[in-house]
Design an enzyme around this catalytic site. Sequence first.
Site, PDB file in Angstrom:
ATOM      1  N   SER A 199     -10.280  28.607  80.711  1.00 46.45           N
ATOM      2  CA  SER A 199     -11.233  28.307  79.627  1.00 46.45           C
ATOM      3  C   SER A 199     -11.165  26.879  79.101  1.00 46.45           C
ATOM      4  O   SER A 199     -12.056  26.468  78.361  1.00 46.45           O
ATOM      5  CB  SER A 199     -11.000  29.255  78.452  1.00 46.45           C
ATOM      6  OG  SER A 199     -11.656  30.456  78.701  1.00 46.45           O
ATOM      7  N   LYS A 212     -14.187  24.800  79.581  1.00 43.34           N
ATOM      8  CA  LYS A 212     -15.397  24.954  78.761  1.00 43.34           C
ATOM      9  C   LYS A 212     -15.694  23.698  77.919  1.00 43.34           C
ATOM     10  O   LYS A 212     -16.846  23.358  77.669  1.00 43.34           O
ATOM     11  CB  LYS A 212     -15.244  26.176  77.838  1.00 43.34           C
ATOM     12  CG  LYS A 212     -15.207  27.488  78.622  1.00 43.34           C
ATOM     13  CD  LYS A 212     -14.769  28.660  77.757  1.00 43.34           C
ATOM     14  CE  LYS A 212     -14.766  29.952  78.583  1.00 43.34           C
ATOM     15  NZ  LYS A 212     -14.153  31.081  77.890  1.00 43.34           N
ATOM     16  N   TYR A 264     -19.561  29.251  86.968  1.00 46.51           N
ATOM     17  CA  TYR A 264     -18.588  29.485  85.892  1.00 46.51           C
ATOM     18  C   TYR A 264     -17.231  29.909  86.474  1.00 46.51           C
ATOM     19  O   TYR A 264     -16.184  29.403  86.060  1.00 46.51           O
ATOM     20  CB  TYR A 264     -19.133  30.545  84.918  1.00 46.51           C
ATOM     21  CG  TYR A 264     -18.109  31.013  83.916  1.00 46.51           C
ATOM     22  CD1 TYR A 264     -17.751  30.215  82.826  1.00 46.51           C
ATOM     23  CD2 TYR A 264     -17.468  32.246  84.066  1.00 46.51           C
ATOM     24  CE1 TYR A 264     -16.791  30.636  81.926  1.00 46.51           C
ATOM     25  CE2 TYR A 264     -16.508  32.674  83.166  1.00 46.51           C
ATOM     26  CZ  TYR A 264     -16.173  31.863  82.097  1.00 46.51           C
ATOM     27  OH  TYR A 264     -15.214  32.281  81.204  1.00 46.51           O
ATOM     28  N   TYR A 316     -10.301  30.619  69.996  1.00 45.66           N
ATOM     29  CA  TYR A 316     -10.829  31.989  69.895  1.00 45.66           C
ATOM     30  C   TYR A 316     -10.692  32.522  68.464  1.00 45.66           C
ATOM     31  O   TYR A 316     -10.929  31.797  67.512  1.00 45.66           O
ATOM     32  CB  TYR A 316     -10.131  32.930  70.886  1.00 45.66           C
ATOM     33  CG  TYR A 316     -10.020  32.383  72.285  1.00 45.66           C
ATOM     34  CD1 TYR A 316     -11.166  32.010  72.990  1.00 45.66           C
ATOM     35  CD2 TYR A 316      -8.791  32.244  72.908  1.00 45.66           C
ATOM     36  CE1 TYR A 316     -11.074  31.539  74.280  1.00 45.66           C
ATOM     37  CE2 TYR A 316      -8.700  31.762  74.200  1.00 45.66           C
ATOM     38  CZ  TYR A 316      -9.834  31.405  74.869  1.00 45.66           C
ATOM     39  OH  TYR A 316      -9.733  30.927  76.127  1.00 45.66           O
ATOM     40  N   VAL A 368      -6.586  31.198  79.558  1.00 41.19           N
ATOM     41  CA  VAL A 368      -5.690  32.305  79.917  1.00 41.19           C
ATOM     42  C   VAL A 368      -4.669  31.927  80.995  1.00 41.19           C
ATOM     43  O   VAL A 368      -3.814  32.727  81.338  1.00 41.19           O
ATOM     44  CB  VAL A 368      -6.470  33.576  80.349  1.00 41.19           C
ATOM     45  CG1 VAL A 368      -7.174  34.209  79.176  1.00 41.19           C
ATOM     46  CG2 VAL A 368      -7.416  33.311  81.488  1.00 41.19           C
TER      47      VAL A 368
HETATM   48  N1  GLN Z   1     -11.984  32.864  83.703  1.00 44.98           N
HETATM   49  C1  GLN Z   1     -11.608  33.518  82.492  1.00 44.98           C
HETATM   50  C2  GLN Z   1     -12.643  34.548  82.104  1.00 44.98           C
HETATM   51  O1  GLN Z   1     -13.800  34.325  82.321  1.00 44.98           O
HETATM   52  C3  GLN Z   1     -11.451  32.486  81.422  1.00 44.98           C
HETATM   53  C4  GLN Z   1     -11.019  33.097  80.115  1.00 44.98           C
HETATM   54  C5  GLN Z   1     -10.066  32.256  79.301  1.00 44.98           C
HETATM   55  O2  GLN Z   1      -9.364  31.357  79.779  1.00 44.98           O
HETATM   56  N2  GLN Z   1      -9.979  32.600  78.050  1.00 44.98           N
HETATM   57  O3  GLN Z   1     -12.319  35.574  81.587  1.00 44.98           O
END
Ligand code: GLN
Length: 335
Positions: free
Chosen positions: A78, A81, A203, A255, A273
């Site tokens: 993530s 992003k 993505y 988050y 994550v």
């Molecule tokens: N690739 C992970 C997902 O889409 C990314 C989520 C994350 O890092 N919070 O769930």
Amino acid sequence: MTQLPAQPSEPTLPSSSALVATLEELYQRYLPLRDGKVADYIPELAKMNPDCFSICIATVDGQVYEVGDSEQLFTIQSISKVFVHGLALEDYGRERLLTKVGVEPTGDAFNAIVLDEQSKRPYNPMVNAGAIAITSLIKGADATEKLNRMLDMFRRYVGHDIFIDVATYVSERSTGDRNRAMGYLMHHFGMIEDPVDDALDLYFQQCSLMVNCRDLAVMAATLANQGVNPQTGDRAVEAGYVRDILSVMYTCGMYNFAGEWAYLVGLPAKSGVCGGIIAIVPDQIGIAVFSPPLDFRGNSVRGVKVCEALSHQFGLHLFDSSRGCHNFLKHWSVK
Ligand code: GLN
């Protein structure tokens, strides 16, 4: 005999051993912390070594201070992003982008299937729904051109070529029904255009890009440096959009821990994550921490602790005018 051309000299590394000693002390302090769990909902991520741990700081004048496993590669997840948000801002501009994706924190989990009731927009670019919508907007004649534009953008931030970990990409794609559900829900409301699967694929690819902790620190320092990579001098994103990127990171990057993070640490940040966290001290430094075990919200346990300690110890909270955040470089005599 032919003379080989001289190699360009490496940027000079740590001049401030006191700073490295402080990072080393933080590393030793949190190494025994064994709380949290490595993400396993994407099977490939479950293979990450929970003992890997690294702390890196990159300055806006291009120096990097690192401790631990700073060269260990992992997938960016993530944290991507943040940078794709910047590319979409360049492609569409602030006003148009805002009609597609909001900038409100959700208070929900990063993978919550939720859209704004009234506008049908995903809440913000830092949660999965918003990030998928942002990725769907990246310009390009076809999927290859979109991916290449994205890789070019990441290359400018990192300062070298960057590759997709195919095993993670395939793993994400084959277990990504929740993300697929979000994509199709947004398509239903006209927030994502066809082909939805291309956006989801892109993505999954952006989440599967491989970086190490040092790369993340340089990427963070690029944002601290108004969008210019401090090691290569390349502009990674238009300066005018750095404030957009950082404000969304500040309010939504951690988050459903974003509020508490803003209160305690006081820096724009983003977690993934994979166990990575980046934080930015504008005009000063980029911070990166990597440690795979996550808390129940999906933030690296050691990463959160280290950032809290760094912010407190160095006085980095943006709103604490009595502390040292405006003088980090001077304090450590690294400028
Ligand atoms: N690739 C992970 C997902 O889409 C990314 C989520 C994350 O890092 N919070 O769930």
